[in-house]
Design an enzyme around this catalytic site. Sequence first.
Site, short mmCIF file in Angstrom:
data_model
loop_
_atom_site.label_atom_id
_atom_site.label_comp_id
_atom_site.label_asym_id
_atom_site.label_seq_id
_atom_site.Cartn_x
_atom_site.Cartn_y
_atom_site.Cartn_z
N TYR A 115 11.20 8.59 2.07
CA TYR A 115 10.98 7.77 0.82
C TYR A 115 11.70 8.35 -0.34
CZ TYR A 115 7.57 5.66 3.93
OH TYR A 115 6.92 5.17 5.10
N ARG A 126 7.07 0.18 13.64
CA ARG A 126 7.70 -0.32 12.41
C ARG A 126 8.75 -1.19 12.51
NH1 ARG A 126 5.41 2.92 8.56
NH2 ARG A 126 4.56 5.18 9.19
N ASP A 179 1.75 -15.75 5.83
CA ASP A 179 1.23 -17.15 5.53
C ASP A 179 1.33 -17.57 4.02
OD1 ASP A 179 0.98 -17.56 8.35
OD2 ASP A 179 -1.25 -17.68 8.11
N ARG A 206 5.23 11.29 -1.66
CA ARG A 206 4.80 11.10 -0.34
C ARG A 206 5.99 11.18 0.53
NH1 ARG A 206 4.22 5.81 2.35
NH2 ARG A 206 2.67 6.36 4.57
N PRO A 221 0.89 -1.08 -0.06
CA PRO A 221 0.05 0.03 0.01
C PRO A 221 0.66 1.26 -0.09
CG PRO A 221 -0.24 -1.19 2.36
CD PRO A 221 0.56 -2.07 1.14
N ASN A 222 0.42 2.32 -0.74
CA ASN A 222 0.86 3.59 -0.71
C ASN A 222 2.13 3.66 -1.58
OD1 ASN A 222 -1.41 5.03 0.54
ND2 ASN A 222 -0.45 3.94 2.57
N ASN A 235 7.99 -5.60 -1.09
CA ASN A 235 7.88 -4.49 -0.11
C ASN A 235 6.49 -4.50 0.29
OD1 ASN A 235 7.66 -2.10 1.23
ND2 ASN A 235 8.99 -1.13 -0.20
N GLU A 257 12.33 -9.30 1.43
CA GLU A 257 11.50 -8.31 1.78
C GLU A 257 12.39 -7.07 1.82
OE1 GLU A 257 9.21 -8.57 5.64
OE2 GLU A 257 10.36 -6.67 6.25
N HIS A 282 12.54 -2.67 2.17
CA HIS A 282 12.02 -1.51 2.51
C HIS A 282 12.87 -0.19 2.16
CE1 HIS A 282 9.04 -3.20 4.90
NE2 HIS A 282 9.92 -4.30 5.22
N LEU A 283 12.17 0.78 1.58
CA LEU A 283 13.01 2.14 1.25
C LEU A 283 13.84 2.65 2.58
CD1 LEU A 283 10.43 3.50 -1.30
CD2 LEU A 283 12.67 2.74 -1.90
N SER A 284 13.14 2.87 3.44
CA SER A 284 13.63 3.48 4.62
C SER A 284 13.94 2.28 5.60
CB SER A 284 12.32 4.33 5.24
OG SER A 284 11.45 3.49 5.94
N HIS A 324 4.01 -5.08 9.22
CA HIS A 324 3.99 -5.14 10.41
C HIS A 324 2.76 -5.89 11.14
CE1 HIS A 324 6.81 -1.98 9.81
NE2 HIS A 324 6.15 -1.41 8.97
N ALA A 332 3.27 -1.00 4.70
CA ALA A 332 2.45 -1.00 6.04
C ALA A 332 1.96 -2.34 6.46
CB ALA A 332 1.18 -0.08 5.97
N ARG A 375 12.85 3.82 12.86
CA ARG A 375 11.65 4.65 12.71
C ARG A 375 10.89 4.58 14.19
NH1 ARG A 375 8.92 4.72 7.03
NH2 ARG A 375 7.70 6.47 8.18
#
Length: 154
Positions: A24, A113, A89, A19, A11-12, A76, A100, A102-104, A82, A79, A109
């Site tokens: 990011y 997170r 699963d 954003r 998402p996002n 990725n 996995e 993640h940009l950040s 978490h 959200a 953080r």
Amino acid sequence: MTMKISVLNGPNLQLLGSRKVEIYGHVTLETIEKRLREVARELNVEMSFMQSNHEGVLVDAIAAAKADGCDGIVINPAAYTHYSVAIRDAIEAVKLPAIEVHLSNIHAREGFRHDSVTAPVCIGQIAGLGADGYEWAFRALVNFIQKQQNATRN
């Protein structure tokens, strides 16, 4: 047989570039996809790439990766990292190696997170390298799969 990698985005992430650029960056998801397609060509790997804001769509995409003969997944979960036991699963169920990304740096953080429910079913996690993390995850996954395939042949 050409290796196939599925790149899935949660998402996002369609909002990248506009954003929270202080976290990011200015790179868009389209730019990340374009760069990964160049890397895939360089490595002679077939790649699918998708983004969804819907948990069930991502779960279906993980299952489809297995059904479509993919050799691995770069994900990725955003959200969903978490709290999505459903995505966790699904990754576990398909038994495909996954990384996995993640940009950040999620560990630097907000406290909520820091925990990933999906990382324990992945072969690794790359966080905090910005858009470059996608390329490193992709290359690392290809390398991992090649080593597995070579070990099976020997």
